[in-house]
Write a protein that holds these residues in place. Structure first.
Motif, PDB file in Angstrom:
ATOM      1  N   ALA A  92       0.826  -1.201   0.000  1.00 10.86           N
ATOM      2  CA  ALA A  92       0.000   0.000   0.000  1.00 10.86           C
ATOM      3  C   ALA A  92       0.866   1.260   0.000  1.00 10.86           C
ATOM      4  O   ALA A  92       0.605   2.211  -0.747  1.00 10.86           O
ATOM      5  CB  ALA A  92      -0.919   0.003   1.218  1.00 10.86           C
ATOM      6  N   LEU A  93       1.898   1.281   0.827  1.00 11.44           N
ATOM      7  CA  LEU A  93       2.772   2.451   0.870  1.00 11.44           C
ATOM      8  C   LEU A  93       3.509   2.637  -0.447  1.00 11.44           C
ATOM      9  O   LEU A  93       3.700   3.770  -0.907  1.00 11.44           O
ATOM     10  CB  LEU A  93       3.765   2.324   2.028  1.00 11.44           C
TER      11      LEU A  93
ATOM     12  N   GLU B  57       3.298   5.921  -3.056  1.00 10.77           N
ATOM     13  CA  GLU B  57       4.476   6.633  -3.545  1.00 10.77           C
ATOM     14  C   GLU B  57       4.442   6.801  -5.053  1.00 10.77           C
ATOM     15  O   GLU B  57       5.027   7.738  -5.598  1.00 10.77           O
ATOM     16  CB  GLU B  57       5.745   5.875  -3.144  1.00 10.77           C
ATOM     17  N   GLN B  58       3.747   5.892  -5.736  1.00 10.71           N
ATOM     18  CA  GLN B  58       3.745   5.880  -7.194  1.00 10.71           C
ATOM     19  C   GLN B  58       2.517   6.527  -7.809  1.00 10.71           C
ATOM     20  O   GLN B  58       2.521   6.861  -8.994  1.00 10.71           O
ATOM     21  CB  GLN B  58       3.853   4.428  -7.692  1.00 10.71           C
ATOM     22  N   ASP B  59       1.459   6.713  -7.021  1.00 14.01           N
ATOM     23  CA  ASP B  59       0.210   7.201  -7.594  1.00 14.01           C
ATOM     24  C   ASP B  59      -0.537   8.041  -6.573  1.00 14.01           C
ATOM     25  O   ASP B  59      -0.209   8.049  -5.386  1.00 14.01           O
ATOM     26  CB  ASP B  59      -0.658   6.012  -8.024  1.00 14.01           C
ATOM     27  N   ASP B  60      -1.550   8.755  -7.051  1.00 13.69           N
ATOM     28  CA  ASP B  60      -2.371   9.609  -6.192  1.00 13.69           C
ATOM     29  C   ASP B  60      -3.729   8.950  -5.955  1.00 13.69           C
ATOM     30  O   ASP B  60      -4.296   8.342  -6.871  1.00 13.69           O
ATOM     31  CB  ASP B  60      -2.590  10.979  -6.837  1.00 13.69           C
ATOM     32  N   PHE B  61      -4.233   9.110  -4.739  1.00 13.96           N
ATOM     33  CA  PHE B  61      -5.529   8.562  -4.376  1.00 13.96           C
ATOM     34  C   PHE B  61      -6.337   9.619  -3.642  1.00 13.96           C
ATOM     35  O   PHE B  61      -5.787  10.556  -3.055  1.00 13.96           O
ATOM     36  CB  PHE B  61      -5.359   7.317  -3.496  1.00 13.96           C
ATOM     37  N   ASP B  62      -7.660   9.446  -3.671  1.00 15.36           N
ATOM     38  CA  ASP B  62      -8.550  10.375  -2.981  1.00 15.36           C
ATOM     39  C   ASP B  62      -8.869   9.924  -1.568  1.00 15.36           C
ATOM     40  O   ASP B  62      -9.052  10.747  -0.672  1.00 15.36           O
ATOM     41  CB  ASP B  62      -9.841  10.541  -3.779  1.00 15.36           C
ATOM     42  N   VAL B  63      -8.947   8.605  -1.352  1.00 23.93           N
ATOM     43  CA  VAL B  63      -9.252   8.046  -0.034  1.00 23.93           C
ATOM     44  C   VAL B  63      -8.536   6.704   0.086  1.00 23.93           C
ATOM     45  O   VAL B  63      -8.438   5.959  -0.891  1.00 23.93           O
ATOM     46  CB  VAL B  63     -10.778   7.824   0.166  1.00 23.93           C
ATOM     47  N   VAL B  64      -8.041   6.408   1.298  1.00 25.42           N
ATOM     48  CA  VAL B  64      -7.466   5.096   1.607  1.00 25.42           C
ATOM     49  C   VAL B  64      -8.445   4.334   2.489  1.00 25.42           C
ATOM     50  O   VAL B  64      -8.925   4.868   3.500  1.00 25.42           O
ATOM     51  CB  VAL B  64      -6.109   5.221   2.326  1.00 25.42           C
TER      52      VAL B  64
ATOM     53  N   VAL C 205       0.669   1.593   9.185  1.00 25.69           N
ATOM     54  CA  VAL C 205       0.414   2.198   7.875  1.00 25.69           C
ATOM     55  C   VAL C 205      -0.277   3.545   8.056  1.00 25.69           C
ATOM     56  O   VAL C 205       0.094   4.544   7.420  1.00 25.69           O
ATOM     57  CB  VAL C 205      -0.455   1.269   7.004  1.00 25.69           C
ATOM     58  N   CYS C 206      -1.269   3.587   8.932  1.00 33.10           N
ATOM     59  CA  CYS C 206      -2.019   4.818   9.173  1.00 33.10           C
ATOM     60  C   CYS C 206      -1.097   5.932   9.664  1.00 33.10           C
ATOM     61  O   CYS C 206      -1.156   7.061   9.170  1.00 33.10           O
ATOM     62  CB  CYS C 206      -3.127   4.551  10.188  1.00 33.10           C
ATOM     63  N   ARG C 207      -0.234   5.615  10.610  1.00 31.01           N
ATOM     64  CA  ARG C 207       0.685   6.634  11.130  1.00 31.01           C
ATOM     65  C   ARG C 207       1.634   7.122  10.043  1.00 31.01           C
ATOM     66  O   ARG C 207       1.951   8.318   9.966  1.00 31.01           O
ATOM     67  CB  ARG C 207       1.465   6.074  12.322  1.00 31.01           C
ATOM     68  N   THR C 208       2.086   6.208   9.190  1.00 29.40           N
ATOM     69  CA  THR C 208       3.003   6.589   8.117  1.00 29.40           C
ATOM     70  C   THR C 208       2.309   7.496   7.108  1.00 29.40           C
ATOM     71  O   THR C 208       2.858   8.526   6.703  1.00 29.40           O
ATOM     72  CB  THR C 208       3.550   5.336   7.408  1.00 29.40           C
ATOM     73  N   VAL C 209       1.094   7.112   6.709  1.00 20.76           N
ATOM     74  CA  VAL C 209       0.338   7.935   5.768  1.00 20.76           C
ATOM     75  C   VAL C 209       0.080   9.317   6.352  1.00 20.76           C
ATOM     76  O   VAL C 209       0.241  10.337   5.689  1.00 20.76           O
ATOM     77  CB  VAL C 209      -0.995   7.251   5.394  1.00 20.76           C
ATOM     78  N   ARG C 210      -0.294   9.346   7.627  1.00 22.00           N
ATOM     79  CA  ARG C 210      -0.612  10.626   8.255  1.00 22.00           C
ATOM     80  C   ARG C 210       0.625  11.513   8.382  1.00 22.00           C
ATOM     81  O   ARG C 210       0.530  12.740   8.277  1.00 22.00           O
ATOM     82  CB  ARG C 210      -1.241  10.368   9.633  1.00 22.00           C
ATOM     83  N   SER C 211       1.786  10.913   8.575  1.00 20.02           N
ATOM     84  CA  SER C 211       3.011  11.706   8.684  1.00 20.02           C
ATOM     85  C   SER C 211       3.376  12.371   7.361  1.00 20.02           C
ATOM     86  O   SER C 211       4.115  13.348   7.334  1.00 20.02           O
ATOM     87  CB  SER C 211       4.176  10.834   9.166  1.00 20.02           C
ATOM     88  N   ARG C 212       2.814  11.846   6.278  1.00 22.26           N
ATOM     89  CA  ARG C 212       3.131  12.376   4.949  1.00 22.26           C
ATOM     90  C   ARG C 212       2.142  13.428   4.478  1.00 22.26           C
ATOM     91  O   ARG C 212       2.411  14.141   3.512  1.00 22.26           O
ATOM     92  CB  ARG C 212       3.163  11.229   3.927  1.00 22.26           C
TER      93      ARG C 212
END
Length: 232
Positions: A44-45, A49-56, A70-77
Motif C-alpha cells: 500500500a505504501l 508513492e507511485q500514484d495519487d488517491f482520494d481516499v485510503v 500504515v495509518c501513522r506513516t500515511v498521516r506523517s506524509r
C-alpha cells in the motif's frame, strides 16, 4: 456516484483477504469509484508513492506491517483521508486507529453501499460546497478554510482535513456550545447513532496541536453533558 464530474474518485483498498477485497472492489465500482487493491501495508505504501488517491480504505489487521503503522506513516506524509476497517468495533482498536490518524471507521462485515456513503461524506468535507469565510480568528489561531490551512502564532499547524473541519465548525460558533450531535452531523455528515468516539478522539488530537497544555485546554473547551466550544 463519485463527486468528481469528470473522473471517478480513486480509492486505495488495503485488505489482505482476497475474498473481501474482491467483493468490495465490485461493490465500490458499482458506486462509481475506481479502486486499486493492495494486499499488505508495504504494498500500500509503495502504491501511494507511485500514484495519487482520494481516499485510503485500510484494514487494521494486516500481515507484516499492520494497519496502525500504515495509518501513522500515511498521516506523517499528509492529510490523505483514511477510513479504517476493523472487525472489533467495541474494542480499543477503534480508539487506536483514530489516534493513529484515521478520519473514520467501518466494521466488518463491510457493506459496500454503507462504505460508499462514508466515502462520499469524507470527500464532501474535503471539497466543501458552501462558501467559507476567508479567515476565522480565535485567540492566536487563524483558520483559512478556503486554503485548507491553519496557523497558530503565525506558524503553520498541520491539521488533517477532518481536524480542520472540526476546528472551523467550533471557531465559527466561538463562545457558543456546539453539541456532539451537531458536530457529528456537520463534520462527519453521517448518522453515528450516538457513537462519540470519533468526535472525542479527534478533539484530543486537535488539542495536541492548538493548545499549550492539552491536559488543561484554554481554547477548545468541554461543556459536560452537551458538547464543545471554542473560547470566545
Amino acid at each position: 456516484m463519485a463527486e468528481n464530474d469528470t473522473m471517478p474518485d480513486r480509492l486505495l483498498l488495503v485488505e489482505d483477504d482476497p475474498r473481501i477485497r474482491g467483493a468490495l472492489v465490485l461493490g465500490l465500482a458499482d458506486e462509481g469509484y475506481e479502486v486499486v487493491e493492495a494486499g499488505s501495508g508495504e504494498s500500500a505504501l509503495r502504491a501511494m508513492e507511485q500514484d495519487d488517491f482520494d481516499v485510503v480504505l485500510l484494514d487494521l489487521m494486516l500481515p507484516g506491517m499492520d494497519g496502525f503503522s500504515v495509518c501513522r506513516t500515511v498521516r506523517s506524509r499528509g492529510d490523505l483521508p483514511i477510513i479504517m476497517i476493523t472487525a472489533r468495533s467495541g474494542s480499543e482498536d477503534v480508539i487506536r486507529g483514530l489516534e493513529a490518524g484515521a478520519d473514520d471507521y467501518v466494521t466488518k462485515p463491510v457493506v459496500a453501499s454503507e462504505l460508499a456513503a462514508r466515502i462520499r461524506a469524507l470527500l464532501r468535507r474535503a471539497r466543501p460546497e458552501r462558501p467559507e469565510p476567508a479567515v476565522i480568528r480565535t485567540g492566536d489561531v487563524e483558520i483559512h478554510p478556503d486554503r485548507g490551512i491553519a496557523t497558530r502564532g503565525g506558524a503553520d499547524v498541520h491539521l488533517t482535513l477532518t481536524e480542520l473541519r472540526l476546528l472551523t465548525e467550533l471557531a465559527t460558533a466561538a463562545g457558543s456550545v456546539v453539541t456532539r450531535e451537531q458536530l457529528l452531523e456537520r463534520v462527519w455528515g453521517y448518522d453515528y447513532f450516538g457513537d462519540t468516539r470519533l468526535l472525542d478522539v479527534h478533539v484530543r488530537r486537535l488539542r495536541r496541536k492548538v493548545e499549550d497544555d492539552p491536559s488543561e485546554p484554554k481554547l477548545v473547551l468541554t461543556v459536560r453533558g452537551l458538547g464543545y466550544r471554542v473560547a470566545g
